[in-house]
Design an enzyme around this catalytic site. Structure first.
Site, mmCIF file in Angstrom:
data_model
loop_
_atom_site.group_PDB
_atom_site.id
_atom_site.type_symbol
_atom_site.label_atom_id
_atom_site.label_comp_id
_atom_site.label_asym_id
_atom_site.label_seq_id
_atom_site.Cartn_x
_atom_site.Cartn_y
_atom_site.Cartn_z
ATOM 1 N N ALA A 1 -106.474 14.553 -26.503
ATOM 2 C CA ALA A 1 -106.512 13.347 -27.324
ATOM 3 C C ALA A 1 -105.519 13.400 -28.473
ATOM 4 C CB ALA A 1 -107.925 13.140 -27.871
ATOM 5 N N CYS A 2 -105.247 14.576 -28.972
ATOM 6 C CA CYS A 2 -104.504 14.752 -30.215
ATOM 7 C C CYS A 2 -102.991 14.662 -29.985
ATOM 8 C CB CYS A 2 -104.858 16.110 -30.822
ATOM 9 S SG CYS A 2 -103.843 16.574 -32.234
ATOM 10 N N PRO A 3 -102.293 13.794 -30.708
ATOM 11 C CA PRO A 3 -100.843 13.682 -30.496
ATOM 12 C C PRO A 3 -100.079 14.923 -30.924
ATOM 13 C CG PRO A 3 -101.519 12.384 -32.402
ATOM 14 C CD PRO A 3 -102.779 12.838 -31.719
ATOM 15 N N HIS B 1 -100.536 17.413 -28.239
ATOM 16 C CA HIS B 1 -99.834 16.907 -27.057
ATOM 17 C C HIS B 1 -98.380 17.384 -27.040
ATOM 18 C CE1 HIS B 1 -99.096 13.130 -24.319
ATOM 19 N NE2 HIS B 1 -98.778 14.273 -23.719
#
Length: 326
Positions: free
Chosen positions: A53-55, A58
């Site tokens: 979920a975390c950019p 990512h």
């Protein structure tokens, strides 16, 4: 493995003036190929903890993939739902895409932090790069982890990946310059807009965000990638924000002046091109992305209802670079 420390209220993101201010990462050591390195590059020694979920996490997933580090650096993935104790591990049966922590046996990411630093008192963020030999956190700053992945393990990876760099020496000044304003107004700008609890800071940061998106749109109307025909870390850092923009930031964070799909044709073309590079699509888990934001940020979305739209189709139409862009 557990901690008796009481969790802080993770929903209190903004300061008393309504502004969101991101904390500075605490663990800033470096993995290096140097013979005398404190954390030398070794196959199987390091483990990456992330959230799909975390950019910020990512970014590290993408560079790990593009540099062929999957067999060099292990991976654990937390559940999309962040509760009062923060990021939690889950089995793939409980949460498809997530994993249990088979390295430290932790139930929550916070336990990893306390194992490394028993008096740790800041936020429990991902990514986390863990050293299995020294039993500590090497680094929890994504911008530094991707640069380690960029070069530190080149002697250990397959020949086809050696020498690939997303931070080439002759472009470092340009990359640093564009990273600076994109980070402040776009990567972090969506958060400064979305976590603002007063009208004035929200409007200030939201307008600055779209001024920068307009600037990026112009750049990409003239270039294949942000800095010409070569894919660099600047593109990878921006991509993880843009891929979340329409399905999350536009509505959830009130970044709603325009959408990428309908308002920025050149950014959309660029997003598709990056997404369609080998291995990138597999790092994008839209279920984790949407469910995290809409279900974890109950101060913004108390009903935890998750919208249906996943944003633009990034698989079609097919966009092919003239040659491998890195």
């Amino acid at each position: 493995m557990s901690s008796t420390k009481a969790p802080s209220d993770i929903t209190k993101w903004s300061s008393t003036d309504g502004e969101f201010r991101r904390q500075v990462s605490s663990f800033r050591s470096t993995v290096s190929s140097a013979a005398d390195a404190e954390f030398p590059a070794e196959a199987g020694r390091y483990h990456l903890y992330v959230s799909y979920a975390c950019p910020w996490a990512h970014r590290t997933l993408i560079v790990r993939q593009l540099k062929g580090l999957q067999n060099i650096i292990g991976l654990s993935v937390v559940s999309y739902l962040m509760g009062p104790n923060g990021w939690k591990f889950a089995s793939p049966e409980e949460v498809p895409g997530a994993t249990l922590d088979e390295i430290n046996g932790a139930e929550y990411i916070r336990e990893i932090y306390f194992k490394a630093e028993p008096e740790y008192s800041a936020r429990f963020t991902v990514p986390v790069l863990w050293d299995k030999k020294k039993q500590t956190i090497v680094n929890n700053e994504s911008s530094e982890i991707i640069r380690m992945f960029n070069t530190a393990f080149d002697d250990l990876i397959e020949p086809e990946y050696r020498g690939i760099t997303f931070y080439p020496e002759d472009m470092r000044t340009q990359i640093d310059e564009i990273n600076e304003w994109i980070y402040d107004t776009v990567n972090n700008g969506v958060y400064k807009s979305g976590f603002a609890t007063a009208q004035a800071p929200y409007e200030k940061h939201c307008r600055a965000l779209f001024e920068s998106l307009d600037r990026i749109e112009k750049i990409l109307s003239e270039n294949e990638f942000l800095l010409g025909s070569r894919l660099t870390e600047a593109d990878l850092r921006l991509f993880t924000t843009i891929v979340r923009f329409d399905p999350v930031y536009h509505g959830h964070f009130k970044c709603n002046i325009k959408q990428i799909e309908t308002g920025y044709p050149n950014i959309l073309r660029w997003t598709r091109e990056v997404y369609q590079l080998p291995g990138i699509a597999g790092t994008v888990n839209m279920e984790h992305i949407k469910k995290h934001y809409y279900m974890s940020h109950t101060q913004i979305n108390p009903t935890q209802v998750v919208p249906l739209n996943n944003g633009p189709d990034l698989s079609n139409p097919e966009v092919k670079p003239a040659k491998r862009p890195y």
